[in-house]
Design a protein around this motif. Structure first.
Motif, PDB file in Angstrom:
ATOM      1  N   UNK A  64       0.837  -1.207   0.000  1.00  0.00           N
ATOM      2  CA  UNK A  64       0.000   0.000   0.000  1.00  0.00           C
ATOM      3  C   UNK A  64       0.868   1.252   0.000  1.00  0.00           C
ATOM      4  N   UNK A  65       1.920   1.271   0.826  1.00  0.00           N
ATOM      5  CA  UNK A  65       2.802   2.437   0.923  1.00  0.00           C
ATOM      6  C   UNK A  65       3.563   2.669  -0.383  1.00  0.00           C
ATOM      7  N   UNK A  66       3.886   1.606  -1.090  1.00  0.00           N
ATOM      8  CA  UNK A  66       4.579   1.756  -2.372  1.00  0.00           C
ATOM      9  C   UNK A  66       3.647   2.266  -3.465  1.00  0.00           C
ATOM     10  N   UNK A  67       2.375   1.853  -3.424  1.00  0.00           N
ATOM     11  CA  UNK A  67       1.434   2.218  -4.479  1.00  0.00           C
ATOM     12  C   UNK A  67       0.830   3.609  -4.301  1.00  0.00           C
ATOM     13  N   UNK A  68       0.762   4.106  -3.068  1.00  0.00           N
ATOM     14  CA  UNK A  68       0.161   5.416  -2.816  1.00  0.00           C
ATOM     15  C   UNK A  68       1.174   6.501  -3.170  1.00  0.00           C
ATOM     16  N   UNK A  69       0.832   7.417  -4.083  1.00  0.00           N
ATOM     17  CA  UNK A  69       1.832   8.357  -4.599  1.00  0.00           C
ATOM     18  C   UNK A  69       2.023   9.646  -3.790  1.00  0.00           C
ATOM     19  N   UNK A  70       1.376   9.801  -2.653  1.00  0.00           N
ATOM     20  CA  UNK A  70       1.502  11.068  -1.932  1.00  0.00           C
ATOM     21  C   UNK A  70       1.686  10.827  -0.443  1.00  0.00           C
ATOM     22  N   UNK A  71       2.200  11.847   0.238  1.00  0.00           N
ATOM     23  CA  UNK A  71       2.386  11.790   1.680  1.00  0.00           C
ATOM     24  C   UNK A  71       3.662  11.061   2.066  1.00  0.00           C
ATOM     25  N   UNK A  72       4.050  11.254   3.309  1.00  0.00           N
ATOM     26  CA  UNK A  72       5.222  10.557   3.826  1.00  0.00           C
ATOM     27  C   UNK A  72       4.901   9.097   4.138  1.00  0.00           C
ATOM     28  N   UNK A  73       5.936   8.336   4.403  1.00  0.00           N
ATOM     29  CA  UNK A  73       5.753   6.912   4.674  1.00  0.00           C
ATOM     30  C   UNK A  73       4.887   6.682   5.908  1.00  0.00           C
TER      31      UNK A  73
END
Length: 113
Positions: A64-73
């Protein structure tokens, strides 16, 4: 088959959307206290957190973190946790509705957690 016209579907969908909006608007943008730093490190590196290790959560949050293109980890991981909680609330609402056949019971139970 999923029918949007059924009361059960409308109940859990309303709970899911309300909970998702609530979690997204109040999502922490950074690392919180407790085990969150350790878990975020394990998610970022696909490592192993303390026992039991949470392997499914770690792999899904990493994806999910790799696919979401915005915001910090940290924000993306916290948002993933919020979505998991919203899905659990929707599942609970659907279960209560199916048992009681009362839409309001499902709505109030799902939005209460």
């Amino acid at each position: 088959m999923l029918r949007l016209s059924s009361p059960s579907t409308r109940t859990w969908l309303a709970v899911f959307l309300a909970a998702t909006c609530s979690y997204a608007l109040t999502c922490s943008p950074s690392v919180n206290g407790g085990d969150s730093g350790e878990l975020m490190n394990a998610i970022a590196t696909l490592g192993i957190a303390h026992p039991p290790g949470y392997p499914l959560y770690t792999m899904l949050a990493h994806l999910f973190a790799k696919l979401l293109p915005f915001g910090g980890l940290a924000f993306r991981i916290n948002l993933f946790s919020g979505l998991c909680n919203a899905a659990a609330a929707a599942l609970l609402a659907a279960l209560v509705f199916d048992i009681t056949k009362d839409r309001w019971s499902g709505l109030f139970t799902g939005t209460d957690n």
